[in-house]
Write a protein that holds these residues in place. Structure first.
Motif, PDB file in Angstrom:
ATOM      1  N   GLY A  47      13.330  -8.786  -9.211  1.00 50.93           N
ATOM      2  CA  GLY A  47      14.212  -8.062  -8.313  1.00 50.93           C
ATOM      3  C   GLY A  47      14.138  -8.531  -6.874  1.00 50.93           C
ATOM      4  O   GLY A  47      14.957  -8.144  -6.061  1.00 50.93           O
ATOM      5  N   GLY A  48      13.150  -9.340  -6.540  1.00 50.87           N
ATOM      6  CA  GLY A  48      13.066  -9.872  -5.187  1.00 50.87           C
ATOM      7  C   GLY A  48      11.842  -9.405  -4.431  1.00 50.87           C
ATOM      8  O   GLY A  48      10.820  -9.026  -5.005  1.00 50.87           O
ATOM      9  N   VAL A  49      11.956  -9.437  -3.110  1.00 51.81           N
ATOM     10  CA  VAL A  49      10.837  -9.139  -2.217  1.00 51.81           C
ATOM     11  C   VAL A  49      10.372  -7.692  -2.380  1.00 51.81           C
ATOM     12  O   VAL A  49       9.166  -7.417  -2.372  1.00 51.81           O
ATOM     13  N   MET A  50      11.298  -6.782  -2.523  1.00 54.60           N
ATOM     14  CA  MET A  50      10.925  -5.366  -2.642  1.00 54.60           C
ATOM     15  C   MET A  50      10.099  -5.119  -3.899  1.00 54.60           C
ATOM     16  O   MET A  50       9.134  -4.352  -3.866  1.00 54.60           O
ATOM     17  N   ASP A  51      10.444  -5.773  -5.005  1.00 54.15           N
ATOM     18  CA  ASP A  51       9.656  -5.630  -6.227  1.00 54.15           C
ATOM     19  C   ASP A  51       8.243  -6.169  -6.021  1.00 54.15           C
ATOM     20  O   ASP A  51       7.269  -5.556  -6.453  1.00 54.15           O
ATOM     21  N   ALA A  52       8.123  -7.312  -5.356  1.00 55.11           N
ATOM     22  CA  ALA A  52       6.809  -7.895  -5.099  1.00 55.11           C
ATOM     23  C   ALA A  52       5.982  -6.983  -4.201  1.00 55.11           C
ATOM     24  O   ALA A  52       4.778  -6.793  -4.424  1.00 55.11           O
ATOM     25  N   ILE A  57       1.491  -3.165  -3.537  1.00 57.02           N
ATOM     26  CA  ILE A  57       1.011  -1.854  -3.086  1.00 57.02           C
ATOM     27  C   ILE A  57       0.402  -1.087  -4.254  1.00 57.02           C
ATOM     28  O   ILE A  57      -0.680  -0.499  -4.133  1.00 57.02           O
ATOM     29  N   THR A  58       1.077  -1.113  -5.406  1.00 57.56           N
ATOM     30  CA  THR A  58       0.573  -0.414  -6.588  1.00 57.56           C
ATOM     31  C   THR A  58      -0.765  -0.987  -7.033  1.00 57.56           C
ATOM     32  O   THR A  58      -1.697  -0.242  -7.347  1.00 57.56           O
ATOM     33  N   MET A  59      -0.872  -2.312  -7.047  1.00 56.39           N
ATOM     34  CA  MET A  59      -2.134  -2.935  -7.447  1.00 56.39           C
ATOM     35  C   MET A  59      -3.243  -2.624  -6.449  1.00 56.39           C
ATOM     36  O   MET A  59      -4.389  -2.387  -6.836  1.00 56.39           O
ATOM     37  N   GLY A  60      -2.924  -2.594  -5.167  1.00 59.93           N
ATOM     38  CA  GLY A  60      -3.915  -2.256  -4.153  1.00 59.93           C
ATOM     39  C   GLY A  60      -4.440  -0.844  -4.320  1.00 59.93           C
ATOM     40  O   GLY A  60      -5.654  -0.601  -4.270  1.00 59.93           O
ATOM     41  N   ILE A  61      -3.520   0.096  -4.526  1.00 55.49           N
ATOM     42  CA  ILE A  61      -3.926   1.489  -4.734  1.00 55.49           C
ATOM     43  C   ILE A  61      -4.771   1.621  -5.995  1.00 55.49           C
ATOM     44  O   ILE A  61      -5.774   2.346  -6.022  1.00 55.49           O
ATOM     45  N   THR A  62      -4.409   0.881  -7.043  1.00 54.18           N
ATOM     46  CA  THR A  62      -5.162   0.922  -8.293  1.00 54.18           C
ATOM     47  C   THR A  62      -6.577   0.396  -8.103  1.00 54.18           C
ATOM     48  O   THR A  62      -7.550   1.005  -8.560  1.00 54.18           O
ATOM     49  N   VAL A  63      -6.721  -0.734  -7.420  1.00 51.88           N
ATOM     50  CA  VAL A  63      -8.045  -1.322  -7.194  1.00 51.88           C
ATOM     51  C   VAL A  63      -8.897  -0.399  -6.315  1.00 51.88           C
ATOM     52  O   VAL A  63     -10.074  -0.153  -6.617  1.00 51.88           O
ATOM     53  N   LEU A  64      -8.300   0.112  -5.237  1.00 50.05           N
ATOM     54  CA  LEU A  64      -9.047   1.024  -4.366  1.00 50.05           C
ATOM     55  C   LEU A  64      -9.447   2.303  -5.107  1.00 50.05           C
ATOM     56  O   LEU A  64     -10.574   2.788  -4.954  1.00 50.05           O
ATOM     57  N   GLY A  65      -8.548   2.839  -5.909  1.00 46.03           N
ATOM     58  CA  GLY A  65      -8.856   4.047  -6.677  1.00 46.03           C
ATOM     59  C   GLY A  65      -9.963   3.815  -7.689  1.00 46.03           C
ATOM     60  O   GLY A  65     -10.857   4.651  -7.853  1.00 46.03           O
ATOM     61  N   THR A  66      -9.928   2.671  -8.360  1.00 46.19           N
ATOM     62  CA  THR A  66     -10.970   2.336  -9.330  1.00 46.19           C
ATOM     63  C   THR A  66     -12.318   2.191  -8.629  1.00 46.19           C
ATOM     64  O   THR A  66     -13.343   2.689  -9.108  1.00 46.19           O
ATOM     65  N   GLY A  67     -12.331   1.517  -7.485  1.00 47.25           N
ATOM     66  CA  GLY A  67     -13.564   1.376  -6.716  1.00 47.25           C
ATOM     67  C   GLY A  67     -14.118   2.718  -6.275  1.00 47.25           C
ATOM     68  O   GLY A  67     -15.329   2.965  -6.349  1.00 47.25           O
TER      69      GLY A  67
END
Length: 81
Positions: A47-52, A57-67
């Protein structure tokens, strides 16, 4: 009471009649071509830049939440003095 019903009926008829006059451009074939193109990009990023941006952001929140969960589990497993 009757004037309110008449006003509501006029508004609803006006909305329906003007909505049928507007023509919305069908962009489904363009999107199908974009998402079916074999260019090595995963479908969730096509979908472009917005999808990336949303993906990162989702991966960052997931990693921080797991930590944070692992940290809290270690703190909870240590006996208090």
């Amino acid at each position: 009471m009757w004037p309110r019903l008449l006003a509501l009926r006029q508004i609803s008829q006006r909305t329906i009649s003007t909505a049928s006059r507007r023509q919305i451009e069908n962009r489904v074939p363009e999107k199908q071509k974009l998402f079916q193109e074999d260019n090595g990009i995963p479908v969730h990023l096509k979908g472009g830049v917005m999808d990336a941006l949303l993906y990162r952001i989702t991966m960052g929140i997931t990693v921080l939440g797991t930590g944070y969960v692992l940290y809290e589990l270690t703190v909870a497993s240590m006996p208090k003095k």
